[in-house]
Design an enzyme around this catalytic site. Structure first.
Site, PDB file in Angstrom:
ATOM      1  N   LYS A  44     -23.876 -11.778 -81.573  1.00  0.00           N
ATOM      2  CA  LYS A  44     -22.879 -11.853 -82.658  1.00  0.00           C
ATOM      3  C   LYS A  44     -22.249 -13.235 -82.553  1.00  0.00           C
ATOM      4  CE  LYS A  44     -19.128 -11.679 -84.059  1.00  0.00           C
ATOM      5  NZ  LYS A  44     -18.551 -12.821 -84.815  1.00  0.00           N
TER       6      LYS A  44
ATOM      7  N   GLY B 266     -14.505 -15.984 -75.404  1.00  0.00           N
ATOM      8  CA  GLY B 266     -13.538 -16.124 -76.482  1.00  0.00           C
ATOM      9  C   GLY B 266     -12.134 -16.230 -75.934  1.00  0.00           C
TER      10      GLY B 266
ATOM     11  N   THR C 272      -8.370 -15.235 -74.675  1.00  0.00           N
ATOM     12  CA  THR C 272      -7.917 -14.204 -73.740  1.00  0.00           C
ATOM     13  C   THR C 272      -7.477 -12.945 -74.488  1.00  0.00           C
ATOM     14  OG1 THR C 272      -7.389 -15.796 -72.027  1.00  0.00           O
ATOM     15  CG2 THR C 272      -6.173 -13.722 -71.958  1.00  0.00           C
TER      16      THR C 272
ATOM     17  N   GLY D 228     -10.463 -10.969 -75.339  1.00  0.00           N
ATOM     18  CA  GLY D 228     -10.960 -10.295 -74.131  1.00  0.00           C
ATOM     19  C   GLY D 228     -10.153  -9.046 -73.814  1.00  0.00           C
TER      20      GLY D 228
ATOM     21  N   GLU E 292     -15.523 -14.200 -70.465  1.00  0.00           N
ATOM     22  CA  GLU E 292     -15.298 -15.642 -70.242  1.00  0.00           C
ATOM     23  C   GLU E 292     -14.223 -16.045 -71.229  1.00  0.00           C
ATOM     24  OE1 GLU E 292     -16.589 -17.397 -67.964  1.00  0.00           O
ATOM     25  OE2 GLU E 292     -18.578 -16.632 -67.485  1.00  0.00           O
TER      26      GLU E 292
ATOM     27  N   CYS F  55     -13.214 -24.711 -73.192  1.00  0.00           N
ATOM     28  CA  CYS F  55     -12.393 -23.706 -72.500  1.00  0.00           C
ATOM     29  C   CYS F  55     -11.827 -24.235 -71.195  1.00  0.00           C
ATOM     30  CB  CYS F  55     -13.206 -22.445 -72.263  1.00  0.00           C
ATOM     31  SG  CYS F  55     -14.763 -22.789 -71.453  1.00  0.00           S
TER      32      CYS F  55
ATOM     33  N   GLU G 177      -2.802 -22.218 -74.232  1.00  0.00           N
ATOM     34  CA  GLU G 177      -4.017 -22.966 -74.540  1.00  0.00           C
ATOM     35  C   GLU G 177      -3.927 -23.568 -75.950  1.00  0.00           C
ATOM     36  OE1 GLU G 177      -7.715 -20.743 -75.006  1.00  0.00           O
ATOM     37  OE2 GLU G 177      -8.678 -22.238 -73.738  1.00  0.00           O
TER      38      GLU G 177
HETATM   39  P1  NDP Z   1     -12.330 -15.795 -80.408  1.00  0.00           P
HETATM   40  O1  NDP Z   1     -11.831 -14.961 -79.303  1.00  0.00           O
HETATM   41  O2  NDP Z   1     -11.541 -15.852 -81.646  1.00  0.00           O
HETATM   42  O3  NDP Z   1     -13.789 -15.348 -80.854  1.00  0.00           O
HETATM   43  C1  NDP Z   1     -14.857 -15.267 -79.936  1.00  0.00           C
HETATM   44  C2  NDP Z   1     -15.893 -14.324 -80.494  1.00  0.00           C
HETATM   45  O4  NDP Z   1     -15.357 -12.991 -80.472  1.00  0.00           O
HETATM   46  C3  NDP Z   1     -16.267 -14.593 -81.953  1.00  0.00           C
HETATM   47  O5  NDP Z   1     -17.639 -14.311 -82.142  1.00  0.00           O
HETATM   48  C4  NDP Z   1     -15.396 -13.590 -82.698  1.00  0.00           C
HETATM   49  O6  NDP Z   1     -15.898 -13.278 -83.981  1.00  0.00           O
HETATM   50  C5  NDP Z   1     -15.468 -12.408 -81.759  1.00  0.00           C
HETATM   51  N1  NDP Z   1     -14.387 -11.437 -81.894  1.00  0.00           N
HETATM   52  C6  NDP Z   1     -13.118 -11.651 -82.311  1.00  0.00           C
HETATM   53  N2  NDP Z   1     -12.411 -10.492 -82.264  1.00  0.00           N
HETATM   54  C7  NDP Z   1     -13.245  -9.534 -81.812  1.00  0.00           C
HETATM   55  C8  NDP Z   1     -13.110  -8.131 -81.540  1.00  0.00           C
HETATM   56  N3  NDP Z   1     -11.967  -7.486 -81.738  1.00  0.00           N
HETATM   57  N4  NDP Z   1     -14.169  -7.462 -81.066  1.00  0.00           N
HETATM   58  C9  NDP Z   1     -15.344  -8.090 -80.842  1.00  0.00           C
HETATM   59  N5  NDP Z   1     -15.537  -9.403 -81.101  1.00  0.00           N
HETATM   60  C10 NDP Z   1     -14.508 -10.129 -81.573  1.00  0.00           C
HETATM   61  O7  NDP Z   1     -12.555 -17.206 -79.745  1.00  0.00           O
HETATM   62  P2  NDP Z   1     -12.993 -18.523 -80.473  1.00  0.00           P
HETATM   63  O8  NDP Z   1     -14.272 -18.331 -81.209  1.00  0.00           O
HETATM   64  O9  NDP Z   1     -11.777 -18.975 -81.202  1.00  0.00           O
HETATM   65  O10 NDP Z   1     -13.367 -19.472 -79.232  1.00  0.00           O
HETATM   66  C11 NDP Z   1     -12.440 -20.207 -78.583  1.00  0.00           C
HETATM   67  C12 NDP Z   1     -11.936 -19.505 -77.347  1.00  0.00           C
HETATM   68  O11 NDP Z   1     -13.013 -19.237 -76.457  1.00  0.00           O
HETATM   69  C13 NDP Z   1     -10.953 -20.322 -76.573  1.00  0.00           C
HETATM   70  O12 NDP Z   1      -9.854 -19.542 -76.198  1.00  0.00           O
HETATM   71  C14 NDP Z   1     -11.714 -20.751 -75.341  1.00  0.00           C
HETATM   72  O13 NDP Z   1     -10.919 -21.016 -74.248  1.00  0.00           O
HETATM   73  C15 NDP Z   1     -12.648 -19.631 -75.135  1.00  0.00           C
HETATM   74  N6  NDP Z   1     -13.825 -20.081 -74.429  1.00  0.00           N
HETATM   75  C16 NDP Z   1     -13.997 -19.655 -73.134  1.00  0.00           C
HETATM   76  C17 NDP Z   1     -15.071 -20.083 -72.402  1.00  0.00           C
HETATM   77  C18 NDP Z   1     -15.272 -19.603 -71.005  1.00  0.00           C
HETATM   78  O14 NDP Z   1     -16.376 -19.714 -70.511  1.00  0.00           O
HETATM   79  N7  NDP Z   1     -14.284 -19.070 -70.336  1.00  0.00           N
HETATM   80  C19 NDP Z   1     -16.071 -20.995 -72.972  1.00  0.00           C
HETATM   81  C20 NDP Z   1     -15.801 -21.356 -74.337  1.00  0.00           C
HETATM   82  C21 NDP Z   1     -14.710 -20.893 -75.033  1.00  0.00           C
HETATM   83  P3  NDP Z   1     -15.353 -14.098 -85.260  1.00  0.00           P
HETATM   84  O15 NDP Z   1     -15.717 -15.500 -85.061  1.00  0.00           O
HETATM   85  O16 NDP Z   1     -16.077 -13.486 -86.385  1.00  0.00           O
HETATM   86  O17 NDP Z   1     -13.875 -13.890 -85.305  1.00  0.00           O
END
Ligand code: NDP
Length: 487
Positions: free
Chosen positions: A174, A227, A229, A232, A249, A283, A381
């Site tokens: 996804k 994504g 926190t 998560g 992550e 991230c 962040e």
């Molecule tokens: P989001 O948390 O907004 O989205 C991440 C993914 O989760 C997207 O595909 C999103 O879909 C999906 N998603 C959102 N809500 C839900 C839900 N309720 N249930 C299931 N899936 C869901 O993060 P971002 O895309 O904004 O990415 C940036 C974030 O990721 C930053 O906070 C960054 O720190 C973190 N990150 C962490 C890394 C690590 O390894 N620790 C590496 C890279 C980034 P949709 O896009 O359709 O909303």
């Protein structure tokens, strides 16, 4: 012309069941770049059913060396089309072509690494009682929902796809709604590499619908998400009902400690890269820079002077060091925090504004100095090109400040004294600590967080753990068998 892509379910390109689509915008131009299906609950149901059929059917009988060969072919296919994938990555994410090309080479290497890992991920024999054979098997965890962010769209997808397929799982990817293009494109290569139908599926669609349905679906055994926190936390709660295995992550606010004995030129060059690369949308960006008192003025002067030389703009222009912010939502978040930083009393030493007049989402390299670790800009962040620079007095003060954060993803330490460096590596609560380097990601070494940065590790052989269950097998070789003392 708008690129039209469909989803990939059960070995076939399909639109969404609802027929709905959504646009993907190029953040550097403001133009619609692609149109993709808006997948929902029914589409996820179809993908999960296909992934389960494949898991319990043909794929189960594909031996590890054959999975390795398929992953190797996938790596070669991607390698042969790197320019096309890098261009697409730039068009939907806004990163420079140079960065996209770098990410695609890393992605090829990731598929190669797990092609090798498939045949080297071993169980063990256990020295138990005499006349007894005890051993462990590593078995695929099952159907995996792989939820991916927008900052490294294909690279982070590969961190999940490659070990999952190497381990014998089936997957539903996804991608993030801002950047679904390269994951959808990858499906053609997966098919050409010979993976059976249903092993690899991609469903584009909103996280709150398609992503959430993967998390609640009883047919999904494992969720790996990268994504925010808060995402998560939601997923961890939602996944509880079906007791899914999860890897999280999540976000970070990673510290960058510069000791006074460090090579300041090297520390500044590395620190610039660690906060501004990929426009700070990383991230583990080292967004909190703490400099020891004696070196503070020199570091700040040089950092600000060099930051002003960074070129920002059109990501296809090789002169630019970083490109666009990926979405207007993200750009507004950056502006919001820059305003907060000024209200909190930090000094805006450079940047703090958009770059250019056009529709492109560009933001200048920004640095706050005089940052106190209690300020919101130091605790939350921002996920953009905003460095927060503060000071520390001695070793204990530096470590206390580094650890004074809800997050624990990564840290960097700059020092001429390796004893200090290694001590800090022990004392900092983060998933990774790097000493005197701005290079920190390798397919061969594990990556992941502590505290609010999540749990579980990706990459390396540890990355395979997330996609397997460990089974113990015990066999009597004639050993005495415990039983009830019945007549
Ligand atoms: P989001 O948390 O907004 O989205 C991440 C993914 O989760 C997207 O595909 C999103 O879909 C999906 N998603 C959102 N809500 C839900 C839900 N309720 N249930 C299931 N899936 C869901 O993060 P971002 O895309 O904004 O990415 C940036 C974030 O990721 C930053 O906070 C960054 O720190 C973190 N990150 C962490 C890394 C690590 O390894 N620790 C590496 C890279 C980034 P949709 O896009 O359709 O909303």
């Amino acid at each position: 012309m708008t690129l039209m892509l469909d989803m990939y379910i059960d070995g076939t390109r399909v639109p969404s069941r609802s027929g709905e689509r959504f646009d993907v915008v190029n953040p550097a131009t403001g133009q619609v770049y692609a149109s993709v299906p808006k997948g929902g609950v029914e589409d996820v149901d179809l993908a999960v059913a296909a992934a389960r059929r494949a898991l319990e059917g043909e794929w189960r009988r594909v031996a590890a060396p054959d999975r390795a060969a398929m992953l190797g072919r996938l790596a070669r296919l991607l390698e042969s089309r790197i320019d096309e994938f890098a261009a697409a990555e730039t068009a939907h994410n806004g990163k420079t072509l140079f960065d996209a090309d770098f990410d695609m080479h890393g992605t090829v290497a990731c598929f190669d690494y797990y092609a090798g890992a498939a045949t080297k991920y071993l169980g063990s024999t256990i020295p138990g009682p005499a006349d007894y054979l005890l051993y462990t098997r590593r078995e695929p965890v099952g159907v995996c929902g792989l939820i991916v962010p927008w900052n490294f769209p294909l690279a982070i997808a590969a961190w999940k796809i490659a070990p999952a397929l190497a381990a014998g799982c089936t997957v539903i990817v996804k991608p993030a709604s801002e950047t679904p293009v390269t994951a959808l494109m990858l499906a053609d290569l997966v098919e050409e590499a010979g993976f059976p139908a249903g092993v690899f599926n991609v469903v584009s669609g909103p996280g709150s619908v398609a992503g959430n349905h993967l998390v609640v679906h009883p047919g999904v055994d494992k969720i790996s998400v990268t994504g925010e926190t808060t995402t998560g936390q939601t997923i961890m709660r939602t996944a509880a009902d079906t007791l899914k295995r999860i890897t999280l992550e999540l976000g970070g606010k990673s510290p960058n400690l510069v000791f006074a004995d460090a090579d300041i030129t090297q520390a500044v060059d590395g620190s610039l890269f660690l906060i501004y690369a990929n426009s700070g949308q990383v991230c583990d960006a080292r967004s909190r820079i703490f400099v020891q008192d004696a070196a503070y003025d020199e570091f700040v002067a040089r950092f600000v002077e060099q930051a002003k030389k960074i070129h920002v703009g059109d990501p296809t222009d090789p002169d630019n060091h970083y490109g666009a912010i990926t979405s207007s939502r993200q750009l507004e978040k950056i502006e919001y925090y820059v305003e907060i930083g000024q209200k909190e009393g930090a000094t805006l030493a450079c940047g703090g504004a958009r770059v250019g007049e056009g529709p492109g989402l560009f933001y200048a390299p920004t640095a706050f100095t005089g940052v106190d670790n209690s300020m919101r800009i130091a605790r939350e962040e921002i996920f953009g090109p905003v460095a927060c620079i503060g000071r520390f007095s001695d070793y204990d003060d530096g470590i206390t400040k580094a650890n004074d954060t809800p997050f624990g993803l990564a840290a960097t330490v700059w020092t001429a004294d390796l004893t200090t460096g290694h001590r800090a590596a022990h004392d900092i609560r983060a998933g990774g600590v790097w000493i005197n380097t701005s290079e920190f990601l390798f397919n061969e070494s594990p990556f992941g967080g502590m505290k609010a940065s999540g749990f579980g590790r990706e990459l390396s052989m540890h990355g395979m753990d997330a996609y397997t269950e460990l089974k113990t097998v015990g066999v009597s070789l004639g050993a005495h068998m415990p039983t009830f003392p019945l007549d």
